[in-house]
Design an enzyme around this catalytic site. Structure first.
Site, PDB file in Angstrom:
ATOM      1  N   GLY A   3     -24.640  -9.245 -11.983  1.00 27.93           N
ATOM      2  CA  GLY A   3     -23.311  -8.682 -11.736  1.00 27.93           C
ATOM      3  C   GLY A   3     -22.604  -8.198 -12.990  1.00 27.93           C
ATOM      4  CG  ASN A  41     -27.970 -12.291  -2.684  1.00 30.59           C
ATOM      5  OD1 ASN A  41     -27.324 -12.605  -1.682  1.00 30.59           O
ATOM      6  ND2 ASN A  41     -27.926 -12.978  -3.813  1.00 30.59           N
ATOM      7  CD1 TRP A  42     -26.993  -7.106   1.333  1.00 31.68           C
ATOM      8  CD2 TRP A  42     -26.191  -7.260   3.418  1.00 31.68           C
ATOM      9  NE1 TRP A  42     -27.640  -6.163   2.101  1.00 31.68           N
ATOM     10  CE2 TRP A  42     -27.159  -6.239   3.388  1.00 31.68           C
ATOM     11  CE3 TRP A  42     -25.552  -7.541   4.635  1.00 31.68           C
ATOM     12  CZ2 TRP A  42     -27.508  -5.488   4.522  1.00 31.68           C
ATOM     13  CZ3 TRP A  42     -25.894  -6.797   5.768  1.00 31.68           C
ATOM     14  CH2 TRP A  42     -26.855  -5.789   5.706  1.00 31.68           C
ATOM     15  CE  LYS A  43     -25.229 -11.720  -5.795  1.00 29.16           C
ATOM     16  NZ  LYS A  43     -24.932 -11.731  -7.223  1.00 29.16           N
ATOM     17  N   GLY A  61     -28.292  -7.433  -5.885  1.00 32.18           N
ATOM     18  CA  GLY A  61     -26.976  -7.804  -5.371  1.00 32.18           C
ATOM     19  C   GLY A  61     -26.130  -6.574  -5.126  1.00 32.18           C
ATOM     20  N   GLY A  62     -25.288  -6.252  -6.089  1.00 37.82           N
ATOM     21  CA  GLY A  62     -24.308  -5.163  -5.949  1.00 37.82           C
ATOM     22  C   GLY A  62     -24.884  -3.874  -5.378  1.00 37.82           C
TER      23      GLY A  62
HETATM   24  P1  PGA Z   1     -26.661  -8.078  -9.059  1.00 31.79           P
HETATM   25  O1  PGA Z   1     -27.019  -9.484  -8.397  1.00 31.79           O
HETATM   26  O2  PGA Z   1     -27.734  -7.118  -8.643  1.00 31.79           O
HETATM   27  O3  PGA Z   1     -25.313  -7.732  -8.523  1.00 31.79           O
HETATM   28  O4  PGA Z   1     -26.652  -8.302 -10.548  1.00 31.79           O
HETATM   29  C1  PGA Z   1     -28.335  -9.935  -8.322  1.00 31.79           C
HETATM   30  C2  PGA Z   1     -28.401 -11.291  -7.681  1.00 31.79           C
HETATM   31  O5  PGA Z   1     -27.541 -12.133  -7.948  1.00 31.79           O
HETATM   32  O6  PGA Z   1     -29.309 -11.563  -6.870  1.00 31.79           O
END
Ligand code: PGA
Length: 249
Positions: A173, A9-11, A234-235
């Site tokens: 995050g 998930n690149w957000k 995410g990250g």
């Molecule tokens: P993260 O995010 O791996 O940066 O904690 C995960 C997500 O929100 O899907």
């Protein structure tokens, strides 16, 4: 057997050039991986180009959100048909950031889920408790509400397109991952809820991803849990080498 799904998930990260670079770099590293599903969810602005760049590869592409209507006067929104038209096969629904900052509720999650399924998009429905809910021992009841209301009236046939992501809000995050045991407890509970809704056989087929500070270092112990079928990352998905390590855990 559930095929593992590793989803990035690149957000709201990566402009068009960065998205393409990341997609191309990732493809070089995981292009030969066939025993698990690989998905990236770039921002809308890069979806079309990333999907083009990855066409014919093992990496699938998904949207991070959608609106439940097909088209119309909904400024800033994107529909399931639009996602399909640029090559997306998945969509995230109800990510905690959308619930927290953009007013998403279980009711909107449910509408979005039906819109996705109607257009044959695989839907990754995200659930998870906040830190204060966990501290008050409300984790399982929060998850139960999110699952029951978010998946309301979904049919057994349609649940073939469903993936659930358990993402404890306090782990997203923050660098604080749920322990494999904490995650497994909730995943097993989600599978029980799915069995109540769709029957045991269907529930056994539905993938439940863990998300929240997944890294190349912790993915293996998470995946060793019986009800963890993949990760929503995410990250660590923003760097080709770290996401590739997660994919190849
Ligand atoms: P993260 O995010 O791996 O940066 O904690 C995960 C997500 O929100 O899907």
């Amino acid at each position: 057997m559930r095929k593992p799904l590793l989803a990035g998930n690149w957000k709201m990260n990566t402009n068009l050039q960065e998205s393409l670079q990341l997609a191309v770099d990732l493809n070089k590293l995981v292009g030969q991986v066939h025993d698990r599903d690989i998905l990236v969810c770039p921002p809308f602005t890069a979806l079309n180009s990333v999907a083009d760049a990855l066409r014919g590869s093992v990496i699938m592409v998904g949207g991070q959100n959608l609106h439940w209507e097909g088209k119309g006067a909904f400024t800033g929104e994107v529909s399931a048909q639009m996602l399909k038209s640029v090559g997306a096969s998945y969509v995230l629904i109800g990510h905690s950031e959308r619930r927290q900052y953009f007013g998403e509720t279980d009711e909107t999650v449910n509408k979005k889920l039906f819109a996705a399924i109607k257009h044959n998009l695989h839907a990754i429905v995200c659930v998870g408790e906040t830190l204060s809910q966990r501290e008050k021992n409300e984790t399982l009841s929060v998850i139960e509400q999110q699952i029951k209301n978010g998946l309301k009236e979904l049919s057994v046939v349609s649940c073939q397109l469903l993936v659930v992501a358990y993402e404890p809000v306090w782990a997203i995050g923050t660098g604080k991952t749920a322990t494999p045991e904490q995650a497994q407890e909730v995943h097993a509970y989600i599978r029980k809820l799915l069995a109540d809704l769709f029957g045991k056989d269907a529930a056994e087929q539905i993938r439940i991803l863990y998300g929240g500070s997944v890294t190349p270092e912790n993915i293996q112990e998470l995946m060793a849990q019986p009800d963890i079928d993949g990760g929503l990352v995410g990250g660590a998905s923003l760097k080709a080498d770290s996401f590739a390590k997660i994919v190849k855990y």
